[in-house]
Design an enzyme around this catalytic site. Structure first.
Site, PDB file in Angstrom:
ATOM      1  N   HIS A  27      35.609  40.588  40.265  1.00 25.93           N
ATOM      2  CA  HIS A  27      36.426  41.196  39.635  1.00 25.93           C
ATOM      3  C   HIS A  27      37.107  42.236  40.577  1.00 25.93           C
ATOM      4  O   HIS A  27      36.487  42.606  41.495  1.00 25.93           O
ATOM      5  CB  HIS A  27      35.547  42.395  38.594  1.00 25.93           C
ATOM      6  CG  HIS A  27      36.455  42.921  37.576  1.00 25.93           C
ATOM      7  ND1 HIS A  27      36.737  44.300  37.933  1.00 25.93           N
ATOM      8  CD2 HIS A  27      36.714  42.754  36.456  1.00 25.93           C
ATOM      9  CE1 HIS A  27      37.468  44.915  37.111  1.00 25.93           C
ATOM     10  NE2 HIS A  27      37.461  43.979  36.053  1.00 25.93           N
ATOM     11  N   GLN A  67      28.398  42.492  33.959  1.00 26.02           N
ATOM     12  CA  GLN A  67      28.197  41.241  33.079  1.00 26.02           C
ATOM     13  C   GLN A  67      26.685  40.660  32.914  1.00 26.02           C
ATOM     14  O   GLN A  67      26.672  39.771  32.514  1.00 26.02           O
ATOM     15  CB  GLN A  67      29.182  40.101  33.366  1.00 26.02           C
ATOM     16  CG  GLN A  67      30.636  40.560  33.193  1.00 26.02           C
ATOM     17  CD  GLN A  67      31.120  41.030  31.754  1.00 26.02           C
ATOM     18  OE1 GLN A  67      30.544  40.800  30.984  1.00 26.02           O
ATOM     19  NE2 GLN A  67      32.288  41.716  31.797  1.00 26.02           N
ATOM     20  N   ASP A  80      27.057  43.737  41.553  1.00 22.78           N
ATOM     21  CA  ASP A  80      27.962  44.179  40.235  1.00 22.78           C
ATOM     22  C   ASP A  80      27.383  43.782  39.086  1.00 22.78           C
ATOM     23  O   ASP A  80      27.657  42.401  38.668  1.00 22.78           O
ATOM     24  CB  ASP A  80      29.576  43.677  40.588  1.00 22.78           C
ATOM     25  CG  ASP A  80      30.165  44.045  39.375  1.00 22.78           C
ATOM     26  OD1 ASP A  80      29.786  44.629  38.486  1.00 22.78           O
ATOM     27  OD2 ASP A  80      31.279  43.768  39.296  1.00 22.78           O
ATOM     28  N   LYS A  98      30.278  48.540  28.141  1.00 24.38           N
ATOM     29  CA  LYS A  98      29.899  47.044  27.785  1.00 24.38           C
ATOM     30  C   LYS A  98      28.537  46.770  27.436  1.00 24.38           C
ATOM     31  O   LYS A  98      28.215  45.657  26.963  1.00 24.38           O
ATOM     32  CB  LYS A  98      30.148  46.312  29.227  1.00 24.38           C
ATOM     33  CG  LYS A  98      31.552  46.330  29.669  1.00 24.38           C
ATOM     34  CD  LYS A  98      31.482  45.196  30.961  1.00 24.38           C
ATOM     35  CE  LYS A  98      32.982  45.589  31.740  1.00 24.38           C
ATOM     36  NZ  LYS A  98      34.129  45.225  31.243  1.00 24.38           N
ATOM     37  N   CYS A 141      41.101  40.367  35.533  1.00 23.65           N
ATOM     38  CA  CYS A 141      41.228  41.362  36.895  1.00 23.65           C
ATOM     39  C   CYS A 141      40.438  40.622  37.921  1.00 23.65           C
ATOM     40  O   CYS A 141      39.506  41.089  38.463  1.00 23.65           O
ATOM     41  CB  CYS A 141      40.342  42.522  36.401  1.00 23.65           C
ATOM     42  SG  CYS A 141      41.067  43.707  35.277  1.00 23.65           S
TER      43      CYS A 141
HETATM   44  N1  PLP Z   1      32.865  43.969  37.164  1.00 20.71           N
HETATM   45  C1  PLP Z   1      32.774  43.275  36.100  1.00 20.71           C
HETATM   46  C2  PLP Z   1      32.146  41.785  36.469  1.00 20.71           C
HETATM   47  C3  PLP Z   1      33.416  43.347  35.084  1.00 20.71           C
HETATM   48  O1  PLP Z   1      33.459  42.475  34.065  1.00 20.71           O
HETATM   49  C4  PLP Z   1      34.118  44.613  35.037  1.00 20.71           C
HETATM   50  C5  PLP Z   1      34.915  44.901  33.735  1.00 20.71           C
HETATM   51  O2  PLP Z   1      35.423  44.027  33.173  1.00 20.71           O
HETATM   52  C6  PLP Z   1      34.064  45.443  36.030  1.00 20.71           C
HETATM   53  C7  PLP Z   1      33.356  45.199  37.090  1.00 20.71           C
HETATM   54  C8  PLP Z   1      34.924  46.821  36.099  1.00 20.71           C
HETATM   55  O3  PLP Z   1      34.131  47.574  34.678  1.00 20.71           O
HETATM   56  P1  PLP Z   1      35.006  49.095  34.599  1.00 20.71           P
HETATM   57  O4  PLP Z   1      36.254  48.691  34.349  1.00 20.71           O
HETATM   58  O5  PLP Z   1      34.144  49.380  33.240  1.00 20.71           O
HETATM   59  O6  PLP Z   1      34.563  50.047  35.672  1.00 20.71           O
END
Ligand code: PLP
Length: 406
Positions: A122, A202, A199, A225, A363
């Site tokens: 992401h 998910q 990270d 999430k 993203c």
């Molecule tokens: N990392 C992953 C794998 C994600 O799916 C997301 C959001 O979709 C993020 C980071 C970023 O999360 P946030 O926008 O809640 O900070």
């Protein structure tokens, strides 16, 4: 035994109709819906205990502080962190990753060092590292994924050298659903003394997480999430590493002593929580953690794995559908394209049937470019989904195909 069929009733928003049809919400990877327990916790946080935290000596301030601080323990319990003091509240995973990159990176990276990620990140796990690489002269290196979107151990390992100072990877890819072998990658990070960042956006929402068993240095995620409010997230890090890091933001609550010439800083975690935090949101996250733990993360995982298997099987019946990411044991998301139909058109057309999915680059532009795509459609599951949500999606996709063929 949890009766997953009844859990939808815990989520008031899911009982509504959209475009005259039963709402079929398959977009939890973008953000999940909130159970009544979280809505009530938010209401109580504002209606019964609200005051600023850590700074008042009156009843409400103490009640609010207690409720806020209790969530640190709940987060620690959820991910089996050794201490609640290692849990830093942020606005979300994005801020957590920026915090690590800026604070750890500025103190530890220099020219010639390498930061290893994968092509499947992401943007939140790419751009913060690019920014600190630019400042320090370090280099960002991205490992490719295997042909079916699986983790490619050989390609990944080949990029680990004595120059590797950070390995930062997702627990689960938000596009491919690939689950990364964290314990295996942790050993590789340890072998070269690299910082190991996960990270977990998910990951923690779909399966039990044990940061001690994984042996990572950081695990980050977003509350929204995990059935909690937006605006609250977690950066868990090992105490020794956090204690050596300079602060991220300066301001109230993160100091020990302030003079006009200089300041000294509070210990971890306060050092990284400058200013008034998202108090009610944090309390809401605590309620979300109570909620998922009352069901059981292992039970949620088993339910969702069944759903993903069922969804893949049903979706394979749709003419012209191509799966993007078919790694064994994949979790949470099913990305796909349809021959001849743009993902945005798919999403718009099935919205008429009450089906909510995500369409776009998710993203993850470097991944999309490596796949030769600009976007995909993505159905993603939460604990409230059931097999009939995929039946509705598949019928809606048959309809899309009929429209585009007529
Ligand atoms: N990392 C992953 C794998 C994600 O799916 C997301 C959001 O979709 C993020 C980071 C970023 O999360 P946030 O926008 O809640 O900070």
């Amino acid at each position: 035994m949890v009766d997953f069929a009844t859990l939808k009733d815990d989520f008031p928003i899911l009982s509504q109709q959209v475009n005259g049809k039963r709402l079929c919400y398959l977009d939890s990877a973008a953000s999940s819906q909130k159970p009544q327990a979280v809505l009530e916790a938010l209401q109580a946080a504002y209606g019964e205990t609200y005051a600023n935290v850590h700074r008042g000596l009156h009843y409400l301030s103490e009640a609010s502080t207690d409720a806020y601080e209790a969530v640190r323990q709940k987060v620690a319990g959820l991910i089996n962190a050794p201490s609640p003091n290692e849990v830093i509240f942020t606005s979300g995973a994005t801020m957590s990753l920026n915090l690590i990159a800026q604070c750890w990176g500025s103190a530890n990276l220099s020219s010639g060092d390498e930061i290893l990620i994968t092509i499947a990140e992401h943007h939140a796990n790419i751009v913060p590292w690019q920014m600190i690489a630019e400042r320090t002269g370090a280099k960002l290196v991205a490992a490719p994924m295997g042909a079916d979107g699986e983790y490619d151990d050989e390609a990944f390992s080949a990029l680990i050298t004595e120059r590797t100072k950070v390995i930062s990877i997702p627990h689960v890819s938000n596009v491919l659903g690939t689950v990364f072998p964290l314990k295996n990658i942790s050993k590789k990070a340890r072998s070269v003394g690299a910082l190991f960042v996960v990270d977990g956006c998910q990951g923690v929402v779909h399966m039990p997480v044990d940061v001690q068993e994984i042996d990572c240095d950081f695990y980050v995620f977003s509350g929204h999430k995990l059935y909690g409010p937006s605006g609250i997230g977690v950066c868990w890090g090992k105490h020794d590493i956090l204690s050596d890091m300079p602060p991220f933001l300066g301001g109230g609550d993160m100091i020990d002593d302030v003079e006009i010439e200089r300041s000294t800083y509070a210990d971890v975690p306060a050092r990284f929580e400058a200013g008034t935090p998202p108090i009610a949101e944090c309390i809401g996250l605590g309620a979300a953690i109570d909620y998922v733990q009352s069901i059981g993360m292992a039970e949620i995982h088993a339910h969702e794995q069944n759903l993903i298997r069922y969804g893949m099987q049903r979706l394979s019946e749709v003419e012209g559908l191509n799966f993007i990411g078919t790694a064994a044991g994949k979790s949470g998301v099913i990305s796909f394209t349809l021959d001849e139909v743009h993902p945005h058109d798919i999403s718009t057309l099935i919205d008429h049937e009450g089906v909510a999915i995500r369409a776009g680059h998710h993203c993850a532009q470097p991944l999309m470019k490596s796949l030769g795509l600009s976007s995909t459609a993505r159905a993603s599951v939460g604990l409230y989904n059931s097999a009939d949500d995929f039946d509705v999606l598949v019928n809606a996709l048959h309809k899309v195909n009929r429209i585009f063929k007529s």
